[in-house]
Write an enzyme that holds these catalytic residues in place. Structure first.
Site, PDB file in Angstrom:
ATOM      1  N   SER A  30      -7.060   4.750   0.913  1.00 49.25           N
ATOM      2  CA  SER A  30      -5.381   5.207   0.715  1.00 49.25           C
ATOM      3  C   SER A  30      -5.416   5.487  -0.791  1.00 49.25           C
ATOM      4  O   SER A  30      -5.965   4.302  -1.561  1.00 49.25           O
ATOM      5  CB  SER A  30      -4.359   4.910   0.941  1.00 49.25           C
ATOM      6  OG  SER A  30      -3.077   5.589   0.784  1.00 49.25           O
TER       7      SER A  30
ATOM      8  N   TYR B  90       3.066  -0.220   2.367  1.00 52.58           N
ATOM      9  CA  TYR B  90       1.471   0.920   3.024  1.00 52.58           C
ATOM     10  C   TYR B  90       0.698   0.388   1.688  1.00 52.58           C
ATOM     11  O   TYR B  90      -0.226   0.191   2.314  1.00 52.58           O
ATOM     12  CB  TYR B  90       1.661   2.342   2.964  1.00 52.58           C
ATOM     13  CG  TYR B  90       1.173   3.123   3.598  1.00 52.58           C
ATOM     14  CD1 TYR B  90       0.250   2.883   4.613  1.00 52.58           C
ATOM     15  CD2 TYR B  90       0.604   4.029   2.427  1.00 52.58           C
ATOM     16  CE1 TYR B  90      -1.009   3.976   4.841  1.00 52.58           C
ATOM     17  CE2 TYR B  90      -0.477   4.929   3.110  1.00 52.58           C
ATOM     18  CZ  TYR B  90      -0.878   4.746   3.483  1.00 52.58           C
ATOM     19  OH  TYR B  90      -2.683   6.005   4.589  1.00 52.58           O
TER      20      TYR B  90
ATOM     21  N   LYS C 229      -3.348  -1.553   2.348  1.00 51.23           N
ATOM     22  CA  LYS C 229      -4.272  -0.474   2.599  1.00 51.23           C
ATOM     23  C   LYS C 229      -5.269  -1.222   1.114  1.00 51.23           C
ATOM     24  O   LYS C 229      -6.771  -1.610   1.574  1.00 51.23           O
ATOM     25  CB  LYS C 229      -4.147   0.685   2.414  1.00 51.23           C
ATOM     26  CG  LYS C 229      -3.853   1.907   3.440  1.00 51.23           C
ATOM     27  CD  LYS C 229      -4.711   1.820   4.431  1.00 51.23           C
ATOM     28  CE  LYS C 229      -4.694   2.600   5.262  1.00 51.23           C
ATOM     29  NZ  LYS C 229      -5.539   2.891   6.699  1.00 51.23           N
TER      30      LYS C 229
END
Length: 204
Positions: A116, A140, A144
């Site tokens: 991402s 998050y 990733k």
């Protein structure tokens, strides 16, 4: 070829499944339907409702014997990662490891999955590129970025070939209105309906 797509009932995964089947491949979809929609799954796909963290994952894959695995299943909400970092880690890392271990045992030809743009954090330099070192500002983004290193080490240690690519603001049909990527669909809907677009702050 025989191809497994995790998260194949989701926005991006379901489009991937459609294309793979259109190209003549035999496709297995694994999705727990937490955010996915079974109606998005192509009728010719072999659908299995299962969480990627489930111990039964290996036996399901072993029966199908995929040549390739596209891993699209993930916890993708930045806000959720901040309010529940353990859940974010459990899905995005423990779930990944469960799948990677199965891929190694089954000798899949290649493991493909997205990272991402969240791995970059709030870098001041634009445009961003793949050579930049990320400094994630969310859990998050951190999971990733960690994912990318897990893939690298699984390749170096166990010979698992992989491709990892960094998504940024994907949009299109079947997209939900939630999350950061939902901004695009909200603006598009307003334009189509001729509604006023509300911008908070100074617009920058």
């Amino acid at each position: 070829m025989r191809i497994t797509v995790t998260g194949g009932a989701g926005f991006i995964g379901s489009h991937l499944v459609d294309r793979l089947i259109e190209d003549g491949h035999t496709v297995q979809v694994i999705d727990n339907l937490y955010t996915g929609n079974k109606e998005f799954v192509h009728s010719k796909a072999q659908f299995v409702e299962l969480d990627i963290r489930d111990p039964k994952l290996y036996s399901v894959l072993e029966e199908f014997r995929p040549d390739y695995i596209f891993h699209e299943a993930a916890q993708t909400e930045v806000s959720t990662s901040m309010s529940d970092p353990m859940l974010d880690c459990d899905i995005n890392l423990i779930g990944l490891i469960n799948l990677l271990n199965a891929a190694v045992k089954l000798d899949v030809k290649k493991f493909l999955m997205p990272s991402s743009a969240a791995v970059y954090g709030n870098l001041d330099t634009l445009p961003l590129n793949e050579e930049m070192i990320g400094n994630p500002s969310s859990f998050y983004g951190l999971t990733k970025l960690t994912t990318e290193h897990y893939l690298r080490i699984y390749h170096e240690a166990f010979g698992l070939p992989y491709i990892c690519y960094r998504y940024s603001n994907v949009f299109g049909p079947r997209q939900g209105n939630g999350g950061e990527g939902g901004v695009i669909s909200i603006f598009a809907k307003a334009i189509v309906q001729g509604s006023p677009i509300i911008i908070y702050g100074d617009g920058k």
